[in-house]
Design an enzyme around this catalytic site. Sequence first.
Site, PDB file in Angstrom:
ATOM      1  N   ASP A  57      10.782   6.028   1.925  1.00 30.91           N
ATOM      2  CA  ASP A  57      10.405   5.199   0.777  1.00 30.91           C
ATOM      3  C   ASP A  57       9.200   5.892   0.129  1.00 30.91           C
ATOM      4  O   ASP A  57       8.072   5.784   0.609  1.00 30.91           O
ATOM      5  CB  ASP A  57      10.049   3.784   1.255  1.00 30.91           C
ATOM      6  CG  ASP A  57       9.430   2.946   0.145  1.00 30.91           C
ATOM      7  OD1 ASP A  57       9.331   3.435  -1.007  1.00 30.91           O
ATOM      8  OD2 ASP A  57       9.031   1.797   0.421  1.00 30.91           O
ATOM      9  N   HIS A  62       6.679  -1.978   3.181  1.00 33.82           N
ATOM     10  CA  HIS A  62       6.661  -2.920   2.053  1.00 33.82           C
ATOM     11  C   HIS A  62       7.883  -3.828   2.196  1.00 33.82           C
ATOM     12  O   HIS A  62       8.897  -3.427   2.779  1.00 33.82           O
ATOM     13  CB  HIS A  62       6.754  -2.082   0.775  1.00 33.82           C
ATOM     14  CG  HIS A  62       6.661  -2.832  -0.504  1.00 33.82           C
ATOM     15  ND1 HIS A  62       7.745  -3.460  -1.068  1.00 33.82           N
ATOM     16  CD2 HIS A  62       5.625  -3.050  -1.353  1.00 33.82           C
ATOM     17  CE1 HIS A  62       7.362  -4.020  -2.216  1.00 33.82           C
ATOM     18  NE2 HIS A  62       6.086  -3.782  -2.405  1.00 33.82           N
ATOM     19  N   LYS A  72       5.104   3.895 -11.223  1.00 33.34           N
ATOM     20  CA  LYS A  72       3.912   4.215 -10.429  1.00 33.34           C
ATOM     21  C   LYS A  72       3.492   5.670 -10.640  1.00 33.34           C
ATOM     22  O   LYS A  72       2.576   6.157  -9.993  1.00 33.34           O
ATOM     23  CB  LYS A  72       4.202   3.974  -8.944  1.00 33.34           C
ATOM     24  CG  LYS A  72       4.416   2.499  -8.595  1.00 33.34           C
ATOM     25  CD  LYS A  72       4.512   2.318  -7.106  1.00 33.34           C
ATOM     26  CE  LYS A  72       5.135   1.023  -6.680  1.00 33.34           C
ATOM     27  NZ  LYS A  72       4.349  -0.167  -6.979  1.00 33.34           N
ATOM     28  N   GLN A  85       4.995   5.231  -2.967  1.00 36.92           N
ATOM     29  CA  GLN A  85       3.579   5.622  -3.058  1.00 36.92           C
ATOM     30  C   GLN A  85       3.401   7.100  -2.738  1.00 36.92           C
ATOM     31  O   GLN A  85       2.268   7.594  -2.671  1.00 36.92           O
ATOM     32  CB  GLN A  85       2.730   4.782  -2.079  1.00 36.92           C
ATOM     33  CG  GLN A  85       2.835   3.289  -2.256  1.00 36.92           C
ATOM     34  CD  GLN A  85       2.208   2.783  -3.556  1.00 36.92           C
ATOM     35  OE1 GLN A  85       1.491   3.498  -4.251  1.00 36.92           O
ATOM     36  NE2 GLN A  85       2.496   1.535  -3.899  1.00 36.92           N
ATOM     37  N   CYS A 109       2.829  -7.392  -0.847  1.00 39.22           N
ATOM     38  CA  CYS A 109       4.250  -7.366  -0.448  1.00 39.22           C
ATOM     39  C   CYS A 109       4.408  -6.672   0.900  1.00 39.22           C
ATOM     40  O   CYS A 109       5.341  -5.878   1.108  1.00 39.22           O
ATOM     41  CB  CYS A 109       5.115  -6.689  -1.505  1.00 39.22           C
ATOM     42  SG  CYS A 109       5.070  -7.485  -3.090  1.00 39.22           S
TER      43      CYS A 109
HETATM   44  N1  C6P Z   1       4.292  -1.744  -4.305  1.00 39.73           N
HETATM   45  C1  C6P Z   1       2.038  -2.523  -4.749  1.00 39.73           C
HETATM   46  O1  C6P Z   1       1.178  -3.076  -5.455  1.00 39.73           O
HETATM   47  P1  C6P Z   1       9.040  -1.428  -7.068  1.00 39.73           P
HETATM   48  O2  C6P Z   1       8.452  -2.794  -7.166  1.00 39.73           O
HETATM   49  O3  C6P Z   1      10.528  -1.459  -6.859  1.00 39.73           O
HETATM   50  O4  C6P Z   1       8.619  -0.511  -8.156  1.00 39.73           O
HETATM   51  O5  C6P Z   1       8.403  -0.762  -5.749  1.00 39.73           O
HETATM   52  C2  C6P Z   1       8.556  -1.390  -4.504  1.00 39.73           C
HETATM   53  C3  C6P Z   1       7.747  -0.702  -3.460  1.00 39.73           C
HETATM   54  C4  C6P Z   1       8.394  -0.086  -2.402  1.00 39.73           C
HETATM   55  N2  C6P Z   1       7.727   0.574  -1.450  1.00 39.73           N
HETATM   56  C5  C6P Z   1       6.384   0.674  -1.483  1.00 39.73           C
HETATM   57  C6  C6P Z   1       5.690   1.455  -0.407  1.00 39.73           C
HETATM   58  C7  C6P Z   1       5.670   0.070  -2.509  1.00 39.73           C
HETATM   59  O6  C6P Z   1       4.338   0.177  -2.530  1.00 39.73           O
HETATM   60  C8  C6P Z   1       6.362  -0.655  -3.519  1.00 39.73           C
HETATM   61  C9  C6P Z   1       5.608  -1.364  -4.607  1.00 39.73           C
HETATM   62  C10 C6P Z   1       3.430  -2.336  -5.304  1.00 39.73           C
HETATM   63  O7  C6P Z   1       1.774  -2.104  -3.635  1.00 39.73           O
HETATM   64  C11 C6P Z   1       3.975  -3.612  -5.872  1.00 39.73           C
HETATM   65  S1  C6P Z   1       4.151  -4.840  -4.640  1.00 39.73           S
END
Ligand code: C6P
Length: 400
Positions: free
Chosen positions: A195, A118, A221, A198, A359
């Site tokens: 990371d 991401h 999430k 997910q 993203c």
């Molecule tokens: N992905 C998606 O729709 P934040 O925005 O900080 O809560 O998470 C960032 C992030 C980091 N790593 C991974 C693997 C992610 O999937 C995400 C967030 C969302 O896929 C929003 S773009």
Amino acid sequence: MDDWANKIKNDFPIFDSSDLIYLDNAATTQKPESVINAINAFYKETNANVHRAIYSIGNEATKRFEDAREKVSSFINAPSSKEVIFTSGATESLNLLASSLVSNLKPGDEILLSEMEHHSNIVPWQIVAKKFNLIIRYLPIDQIGELDLNNSEDFFTKKTKIVSIAHVSNVLGTINPIKKLAGMAHSIGAIFIADGAQGAPHTKVDVKEFDCDFYVFSGHKMLGPTGVGILWGKTKLLEEMDPFMGGGEMIEDVSFEESTWNNIPYKFEAGTPNIAQAIGLGAAIDYLNTIGIENIQSHEKKLTRYALEQVSQIKNIMIHGTSNNKSGVISFNIKDIHPQDLTQFLDQDNIAIRVGQHCAQPLLSVLKETSTARISFYIYNTHEDIDKFCHSINKTLSYF
Ligand code: C6P
């Protein structure tokens, strides 16, 4: 099986007054009543700043905030709750790590990421790499969307100092072998970051068992509110790191000339933290614990298998990421229909899915797509949701 999920659905007020089919859980999940109540209760009963206010409601606010830290700590089986740092989300956690970890690196040192990351696990490293003349390398992915570790010795080298990889891909759904990757990083003396944005909501996280050095994720999430995330790290490494931000509470002593730092976790929590959000995350963890992460995993596995069977029957569909080790995320394209149009048609049936680059623009370039559609599941999704989704897609196809 749908009875189980439908009973859960009843706990989520957003589903009360509509027939919403929510299939965008990788972006953010819906919130159960208990989480909303915990946030409300904080503001209604005990709103005060934490660690500073030593009157009754202040003490109660601090207790609820620190209880939430304990809940996160046991949720990921951390050796100590001191290792749990509240941030605003996975993105801030990764920025904190990129900023604080590179100060010991030399020009030419390498940071190893993967093609399925991401932006939050690419851009912070690019920012520091530019500043400190570091090199970023990317582990490739194979045809089914798994990490290709065939030539791993070319990537895990003496120059590699930091390895940072997604636990689960937000586009492909692939669940990466975190323990193995941590072992590979450690064998060359590198730090390993997972990371878990997910990962934590969907799979059992045991940071001791993974033996990673850092694990990051976002509260929103996993049924919690937005604005709170976690950086977990090993004590020794956190103690060695410089703080990311300066301000109140992260210090031990401040003079006009210089400052010294508070102990972990506070060294990394400058300013008033996201108190209500952390308490909300604590309530989300309580809720997830009553359901049981094993049950969540098993529900999502069955649902994903069913969805893949159904979705593969859609005419001219291309599914990205077909690993057997896949979480409840399915990205796809249908020939000659722009994902954006598809989403708009589905929205007319009150079905929410995500479309775009997720993203993960570099990954999409590897997939040779400019945009994909994506469905992603959580505990309240049912087989019926998937049937309605497929029905709506077929209706859209007949229109085209
Ligand atoms: N992905 C998606 O729709 P934040 O925005 O900080 O809560 O998470 C960032 C992030 C980091 N790593 C991974 C693997 C992610 O999937 C995400 C967030 C969302 O896929 C929003 S773009």
